[in-house]
Design a protein around this motif. Structure first.
Motif, PDB file in Angstrom:
ATOM      1  N   LEU A 119     -10.533 -15.747  10.894  1.00  0.00           N
ATOM      2  CA  LEU A 119     -11.471 -15.874   9.780  1.00  0.00           C
ATOM      3  C   LEU A 119     -11.842 -14.513   9.197  1.00  0.00           C
ATOM      4  O   LEU A 119     -11.882 -14.341   7.967  1.00  0.00           O
ATOM      5  CB  LEU A 119     -12.727 -16.614  10.247  1.00  0.00           C
ATOM      6  N   ILE A 120     -12.107 -13.536  10.068  1.00  0.00           N
ATOM      7  CA  ILE A 120     -12.464 -12.194   9.580  1.00  0.00           C
ATOM      8  C   ILE A 120     -11.306 -11.589   8.803  1.00  0.00           C
ATOM      9  O   ILE A 120     -11.503 -11.015   7.725  1.00  0.00           O
ATOM     10  CB  ILE A 120     -12.870 -11.278  10.755  1.00  0.00           C
ATOM     11  N   TYR A 121     -10.099 -11.715   9.318  1.00  0.00           N
ATOM     12  CA  TYR A 121      -8.936 -11.163   8.601  1.00  0.00           C
ATOM     13  C   TYR A 121      -8.747 -11.845   7.244  1.00  0.00           C
ATOM     14  O   TYR A 121      -8.390 -11.194   6.258  1.00  0.00           O
ATOM     15  CB  TYR A 121      -7.671 -11.311   9.449  1.00  0.00           C
ATOM     16  N   ILE A 122      -8.968 -13.150   7.207  1.00  0.00           N
ATOM     17  CA  ILE A 122      -8.862 -13.868   5.927  1.00  0.00           C
ATOM     18  C   ILE A 122      -9.874 -13.316   4.924  1.00  0.00           C
ATOM     19  O   ILE A 122      -9.541 -13.023   3.763  1.00  0.00           O
ATOM     20  CB  ILE A 122      -9.081 -15.383   6.135  1.00  0.00           C
ATOM     21  N   LEU A 123     -11.127 -13.154   5.357  1.00  0.00           N
ATOM     22  CA  LEU A 123     -12.174 -12.666   4.461  1.00  0.00           C
ATOM     23  C   LEU A 123     -11.941 -11.208   4.064  1.00  0.00           C
ATOM     24  O   LEU A 123     -12.274 -10.808   2.933  1.00  0.00           O
ATOM     25  CB  LEU A 123     -13.541 -12.830   5.126  1.00  0.00           C
ATOM     26  N   LEU A 124     -11.381 -10.407   4.975  1.00  0.00           N
ATOM     27  CA  LEU A 124     -11.050  -9.021   4.628  1.00  0.00           C
ATOM     28  C   LEU A 124      -9.979  -8.981   3.539  1.00  0.00           C
ATOM     29  O   LEU A 124     -10.075  -8.186   2.589  1.00  0.00           O
ATOM     30  CB  LEU A 124     -10.562  -8.263   5.860  1.00  0.00           C
ATOM     31  N   MET A 125      -8.957  -9.817   3.681  1.00  0.00           N
ATOM     32  CA  MET A 125      -7.897  -9.874   2.670  1.00  0.00           C
ATOM     33  C   MET A 125      -8.464 -10.316   1.326  1.00  0.00           C
ATOM     34  O   MET A 125      -8.131  -9.763   0.279  1.00  0.00           O
ATOM     35  CB  MET A 125      -6.796 -10.845   3.112  1.00  0.00           C
ATOM     36  N   TYR A 126      -9.344 -11.314   1.369  1.00  0.00           N
ATOM     37  CA  TYR A 126      -9.924 -11.853   0.130  1.00  0.00           C
ATOM     38  C   TYR A 126     -10.873 -10.844  -0.522  1.00  0.00           C
ATOM     39  O   TYR A 126     -10.878 -10.679  -1.744  1.00  0.00           O
ATOM     40  CB  TYR A 126     -10.669 -13.146   0.450  1.00  0.00           C
ATOM     41  N   THR A 127     -11.682 -10.154   0.289  1.00  0.00           N
ATOM     42  CA  THR A 127     -12.705  -9.248  -0.243  1.00  0.00           C
ATOM     43  C   THR A 127     -12.135  -7.898  -0.663  1.00  0.00           C
ATOM     44  O   THR A 127     -12.453  -7.394  -1.747  1.00  0.00           O
ATOM     45  CB  THR A 127     -13.810  -9.018   0.811  1.00  0.00           C
ATOM     46  N   TYR A 128     -11.288  -7.315   0.182  1.00  0.00           N
ATOM     47  CA  TYR A 128     -10.818  -5.950  -0.065  1.00  0.00           C
ATOM     48  C   TYR A 128      -9.351  -5.859  -0.489  1.00  0.00           C
ATOM     49  O   TYR A 128      -8.941  -4.843  -1.067  1.00  0.00           O
ATOM     50  CB  TYR A 128     -11.011  -5.092   1.192  1.00  0.00           C
ATOM     51  N   GLY A 129      -8.578  -6.887  -0.186  1.00  0.00           N
ATOM     52  CA  GLY A 129      -7.153  -6.773  -0.446  1.00  0.00           C
ATOM     53  C   GLY A 129      -6.525  -5.732   0.466  1.00  0.00           C
ATOM     54  O   GLY A 129      -7.045  -5.426   1.536  1.00  0.00           O
ATOM     55  N   GLU A 130      -5.423  -5.171   0.037  1.00  0.00           N
ATOM     56  CA  GLU A 130      -4.729  -4.152   0.822  1.00  0.00           C
ATOM     57  C   GLU A 130      -4.285  -2.998  -0.076  1.00  0.00           C
ATOM     58  O   GLU A 130      -3.869  -3.212  -1.216  1.00  0.00           O
ATOM     59  CB  GLU A 130      -3.494  -4.734   1.502  1.00  0.00           C
ATOM     60  N   LYS A 131      -4.386  -1.786   0.437  1.00  0.00           N
ATOM     61  CA  LYS A 131      -3.838  -0.607  -0.229  1.00  0.00           C
ATOM     62  C   LYS A 131      -3.177   0.243   0.833  1.00  0.00           C
ATOM     63  O   LYS A 131      -3.806   0.599   1.834  1.00  0.00           O
ATOM     64  CB  LYS A 131      -4.919   0.186  -0.960  1.00  0.00           C
ATOM     65  N   TYR A 132      -1.914   0.550   0.654  1.00  0.00           N
ATOM     66  CA  TYR A 132      -1.181   1.254   1.694  1.00  0.00           C
ATOM     67  C   TYR A 132      -0.004   2.025   1.091  1.00  0.00           C
ATOM     68  O   TYR A 132       0.389   1.806  -0.064  1.00  0.00           O
ATOM     69  CB  TYR A 132      -0.671   0.271   2.753  1.00  0.00           C
ATOM     70  N   LEU A 133       0.541   2.926   1.908  1.00  0.00           N
ATOM     71  CA  LEU A 133       1.739   3.673   1.530  1.00  0.00           C
ATOM     72  C   LEU A 133       2.957   2.895   2.011  1.00  0.00           C
ATOM     73  O   LEU A 133       3.167   2.760   3.216  1.00  0.00           O
ATOM     74  CB  LEU A 133       1.719   5.065   2.161  1.00  0.00           C
ATOM     75  N   PRO A 134       3.760   2.356   1.091  1.00  0.00           N
ATOM     76  CA  PRO A 134       4.964   1.644   1.532  1.00  0.00           C
ATOM     77  C   PRO A 134       5.952   2.618   2.172  1.00  0.00           C
ATOM     78  O   PRO A 134       6.114   3.741   1.701  1.00  0.00           O
ATOM     79  CB  PRO A 134       5.528   1.064   0.227  1.00  0.00           C
ATOM     80  N   ASN A 135       6.598   2.177   3.214  1.00  0.00           N
ATOM     81  CA  ASN A 135       7.573   3.028   3.879  1.00  0.00           C
ATOM     82  C   ASN A 135       8.696   3.436   2.922  1.00  0.00           C
ATOM     83  O   ASN A 135       9.205   4.555   2.975  1.00  0.00           O
ATOM     84  CB  ASN A 135       8.146   2.302   5.099  1.00  0.00           C
ATOM     85  N   GLU A 136       9.059   2.524   2.024  1.00  0.00           N
ATOM     86  CA  GLU A 136      10.137   2.817   1.077  1.00  0.00           C
ATOM     87  C   GLU A 136       9.732   3.852   0.037  1.00  0.00           C
ATOM     88  O   GLU A 136      10.592   4.444  -0.628  1.00  0.00           O
ATOM     89  CB  GLU A 136      10.587   1.532   0.377  1.00  0.00           C
ATOM     90  N   SER A 137       8.411   4.097  -0.108  1.00  0.00           N
ATOM     91  CA  SER A 137       7.934   5.108  -1.047  1.00  0.00           C
ATOM     92  C   SER A 137       8.127   6.521  -0.506  1.00  0.00           C
ATOM     93  O   SER A 137       8.066   7.495  -1.261  1.00  0.00           O
ATOM     94  CB  SER A 137       6.448   4.871  -1.374  1.00  0.00           C
ATOM     95  N   VAL A 138       8.357   6.642   0.813  1.00  0.00           N
ATOM     96  CA  VAL A 138       8.579   7.958   1.426  1.00  0.00           C
ATOM     97  C   VAL A 138      10.057   8.288   1.250  1.00  0.00           C
ATOM     98  O   VAL A 138      10.847   8.288   2.200  1.00  0.00           O
ATOM     99  CB  VAL A 138       8.164   7.947   2.916  1.00  0.00           C
ATOM    100  N   LYS A 139      10.434   8.553   0.002  1.00  0.00           N
ATOM    101  CA  LYS A 139      11.844   8.665  -0.382  1.00  0.00           C
ATOM    102  C   LYS A 139      12.526   9.895   0.209  1.00  0.00           C
ATOM    103  O   LYS A 139      13.744   9.894   0.408  1.00  0.00           O
ATOM    104  CB  LYS A 139      11.975   8.672  -1.911  1.00  0.00           C
ATOM    105  N   ASP A 140      11.762  10.948   0.475  1.00  0.00           N
ATOM    106  CA  ASP A 140      12.348  12.167   1.037  1.00  0.00           C
ATOM    107  C   ASP A 140      12.188  12.232   2.550  1.00  0.00           C
ATOM    108  O   ASP A 140      12.380  13.292   3.158  1.00  0.00           O
ATOM    109  CB  ASP A 140      11.723  13.403   0.394  1.00  0.00           C
ATOM    110  N   GLY A 141      11.814  11.116   3.160  1.00  0.00           N
ATOM    111  CA  GLY A 141      11.730  11.049   4.610  1.00  0.00           C
ATOM    112  C   GLY A 141      10.423  11.564   5.175  1.00  0.00           C
ATOM    113  O   GLY A 141       9.517  11.969   4.456  1.00  0.00           O
TER     114      GLY A 141
END
Length: 448
Positions: A119-141
């Motif tokens: 339930l907490i994870y559901i509400l966190l996703m609904y309230t804040y969403g997600e913001k992160y660095l995608p691994n594929e964005s680290v193009k130069d390793g």
């Protein structure tokens, strides 16, 4: 003040989890008309900080913050009240109820823990969403900036493709995947390279202490944080926030590219190309005989790196309908990762047992500044962890009682009260030993 904030979050989270866990036992016990004599937050050996009797139940707060309990009539539990068991069973006692009702009562606490985590994870996703660095964005390793990364077989510029055959979407999840994994694949100089994760990797990671997470980093630009006035470049036109983009005409994108170049120019006059705001400047500078510029390098935040154009962060918001499966998946991933870590802990060759921590370790994961998002995220993790730990088939834990009840349901033979008493004592000794070991690890690390 920081310690107070951490402690406040820890106590609030722990209290919430304990009360709701015990409520998971209390509610089905009352529904099946089983008498509950006590409902306690923390343990009340000898005396209570607070207690009040309402109906047939005493509600209270103990002074030993090691958990909590509900004392159910006719049950051999941590209270070790064996006098009651010598009398004839009463209709309201736990031992008089059918096995399926006793099973539900015992599973109530962990059920609440798992539901609460989801339930907490559901509400966190609904309230804040997600913001992160995608691994594929680290193009130069990655930046393999210390010896632990080197011992793993990583090199600066490696693009991590998979761990145990599974691609990892979020860069921040890579360290945990390395902890849980056994092999990985990287792209290096256009070729795929597969490596084994050393068995003792976790042991070495634990020995690093607070800097453990720094073995795996994205690559950072060479941003000046400070120039000491008494350094070799104290009089040079180098300013904080300057970004070094060239040395003697050689283009520089990352700090790790600058270091080896500077070391080859010891004691020489050089020309730095820096980006300052919207303009690019060439600045005369010197390299000391030790191979440094006499400046402090700055590692900036990922949002700032995104603004500078180095990385593209992913941001996703969820409707409530979308948050339900996303939060459930997050809870499941948390549980499976925790199980993998426990498997590492019970394998002595990994050295993971050295990372087992007690209250100090748990309290330290809370941030030094109050953040409701972080608080609820950690509470969800602890709820999942508490639920799983209580399911372990150790006498004195819910899982131990569940095993004995299932045995009775399958064989039709109920374990004797004397056996349950011995099992409870044995389980209690095991738990105390684990508690002493975990908190002993905390103390050892504090004075290391």
């Amino acid at each position: 003040m920081e310690i107070l904030i951490k402690a406040s979050q820890f106590i609030l989270s722990l209290s919430l989890l304990i009360v709701l866990h015990e409520l998971g036992h209390f509610i089905p016990a009352k529904l099946f008309k089983t008498r509950v004599e006590k409902f306690y937050l923390f343990f009340d050996y000898k005396f209570s900080l607070f207690k009040k009797k309402i109906g047939e139940t005493v509600y209270g707060i103990g002074w030993i913050p090691l958990g909590g309990y509900v004392k159910i009539s006719g049950m051999i539990d941590e209270s070790m009240d064996t006098d009651q068991m010598k009398e004839e069973p009463k209709p309201w006692e736990f031992r008089s109820k059918p096995a399926w009702q006793r099973l539900i009562i015992m599973l109530g606490g962990v059920t609440v823990n798992f539901i609460l985590g989801i339930l907490i994870y559901i509400l966190l996703m609904y309230t804040y969403g997600e913001k992160y660095l995608p691994n594929e964005s680290v193009k130069d390793g990655i930046w393999a900036q210390d010896e632990l990364a080197t011992e793993l077989g990583l090199e600066t510029g490696d693009k991590i493709l998979s761990i145990d055959g599974k691609s990892v979407q979020k860069f921040r999840e890579l360290p945990l995947e390395f902890i849980n994994g056994s092999e990985y694949t990287v792209e290096r100089n256009g070729e795929n390279v597969q490596k084994k994760i050393p068995v003792d990797f976790i042991s070495k990671l634990v020995d690093r202490g607070k800097s453990a997470g720094a073995f795996l980093l994205p690559r950072y630009p060479f941003i000046i944080a400070e120039v000491s006035q008494d350094s070799i470049n104290g009089g040079a036109d180098i300013q904080p926030k300057d970004i070094v983009v060239g040395i003697n005409g050689t283009p520089i994108k990352y700090y790790d590219e600058a270091k080896p170049i500077i070391e080859t120019l010891k004691g020489q006059d050089i020309t730095l190309t820096v980006r300052r705001g919207e303009e690019t400047k060439s600045i005369p500078a010197k390299v000391s005989k030790h191979g440094n510029l006499g400046v402090v390098w700055s590692a900036v935040s990922l949002p700032d790196l995104e603004k500078l154009g180095y990385y593209q962060l992913a941001e996703k918001s969820y409707s409530f309908a979308e948050a339900v499966p996303a939060g459930t998946k997050k809870a499941w991933t948390t549980l499976t990762n925790y199980v993998k870590q426990l498997k590492k802990i019970v394998n002595p060759s990994t050295g993971a047992y050295k990372g087992l921590g007690g209250f100090i370790s748990i309290g330290s994961i809370f941030p030094s500044q109050w953040s409701w998002q972080t608080f609820w995220s950690i509470t969800a993790f602890l709820s999942i962890m508490l639920g799983f730990m209580n399911l372990l088939p150790i006498p004195a834990l819910d899982g131990g009682h569940v095993v004995f009840t299932l045995w009775e349901m399958i064989t039709g033979k109920k374990p004797s009260d004397k056996f349950l008493e011995y099992a409870q004592v044995t389980g209690f000794v095991i738990l105390v030993a684990l508690l002493l070991f975990a908190n002993g690890n905390d103390i050892f690390r504090a004075f290391k």
